[in-house]
Scaffold this motif. Structure first.
Motif: not given
Lengths: 193, 173
Positions: A1-3, A7-8, A14-22
């Motif tokens: 699964m690597k590379n 997988g990419s 899956l890349l995520m951070g804080t989502a600010l939804v107004s």
């Protein structure tokens, strides 16, 4: 699964951070209110003459003279004439006047004469005679005066008296006219105070 | 089953691979964003009734005016009964943010008061001397503003007590 591509792709997803939804949430920037209003319409005042102010029968001479009816609430009293006037008793015609005032109970009213002069006249005969020094109430009071209606009554009776002024020359003016009957009217204003 | 196990393990390892070590997974956050950020919720109510007092319609009727200052005048044959002390301007209480322009307006140009006789029209509203629609700011929270109006009385209006209501709206500009 690597590379691998899969997988990419998964990795990117899956890349995520804080989502600010107004979101716009509604706060009250407008409001309505209700208030009360009121008014009181009073019973209209009605004034009716229920008794004629009558000076009765009299004889006159060449000079001036007067005769007065004083109100007392029980028919009135005619004073003795002055000057050239001599009252004739027994005919029973003399009487205080009476005004019936219908209005709201418990409220003070002002009773006033309208602007005069007031006169009595016999068209085609005699000389007009002025009537003045009006008085009202059972305990005589000069106009204007106040009165009120005490419940449960819906009206009040106001007795009226006055003075008749006989001019000089009246005797000659009515000579040969038997009787000379003089009539006229007076006017009052009645208002809530 | 083994395949699924494999896949699950793979996802976890990919997350660890692609996310910087310093970034932690955080839940999705929803922050309410008010439309009028920082403003106090506006409200309007009446703290004093608009009272035209006692009057006689007279022979031809007329009008009775209550000014925002509470002074009462008449037109036509209407006679005002003084001394009863019933007449008064209305009072509007508005709460909200101070120093912010607020539009205050009657929701209708006229309302009616009803009683034993025909309804009587009340119009010509006057909010704090500015007419039936004004823009104002609150000096304090809440603040009170006087309300005047004109009552139309018909000739021969039936005697009795008449009541009614009015509606006013307030909103931030």
């Amino acid at each position: 699964m690597k590379n691998t591509k899969k997988g990419s792709d998964i990795g990117k997803a899956l890349l995520m951070g804080t989502a600010l939804v107004s979101l716009s949430s509604y706060q009250a920037e407008a409001a309505t209110g209700t208030g009360l209003m009121s008014a009181i319409i009073l019973t209209p005042i009605d004034v009716t003459s229920t008794q004629v102010l009558h000076f009765g029968s009299m004889s006159v001479t060449t000079a001036v003279g007067t005769i007065t009816v004083v109100p007392n609430g029980t028919g009135g009293t005619r004073n003795a004439g002055t000057g050239s006037v001599t009252e004739i008793a027994g005919a029973g015609l003399e009487s205080e006047g009476a005004l019936q005032i219908t209005a709201a109970t418990g409220l003070v009213m002002n009773v006033a004469l309208t602007a005069g002069p007031f006169t009595v006249d016999d068209p085609g005969a005699g000389l007009p005679m002025t009537v003045d020094t009006f008085m009202g109430q059972a305990v005589p009071a000069a106009f204007p005066f106040t009165t009120s209606i005490v419940g449960p009554a819906t009206n009040v009776i106001v007795p009226v008296g006055a003075t008749l002024n006989v001019p000089a020359g009246q005797e000659a003016a009515v000579a040969g006219i038997t009787p000379a009957t003089f009539t006229g009217s007076y006017t009052v204003d009645v208002n809530y105070m | 089953m083994e395949k699924n196990k494999k896949n699950k393990l793979s996802i976890v390892s990919l997350v660890k691979k692609y996310l910087p070590a310093t970034v932690a997974l955080v839940p999705l956050t929803i922050i309410p964003a008010p439309a009028y950020a920082g403003l106090i919720t506006i409200a309007v109510s009446s703290t004093g009734a608009l009272n035209f007092g006692s009057l006689d319609a007279g022979g031809t009727g007329g009008t009775v005016v209550i000014s925002p200052a509470g002074a009462r005048t008449q037109t036509g044959s209407v006679v005002l009964l003084s001394g009863a002390g019933l007449e008064s301007a209305g009072l509007l209480s508005i709460s909200g943010s101070t120093g912010v322009l607020i539009d205050v307006a009657m929701t209708n140009p006229a309302f009616a008061i009803t009683g034993p006789g025909a309804p009587m029209n009340v119009g010509g509203f006057n909010i704090d001397g500015g007419g039936s629609s004004v823009s104002l700011t609150l000096p304090t929270n809440p603040a009170t503003f006087p309300l005047g109006a004109t009552l139309t009385v018909a000739a021969g209006q039936t005697a009795g007590v008449y009541f009614g209501t009015y509606t006013v709206m307030a909103n931030y500009q």
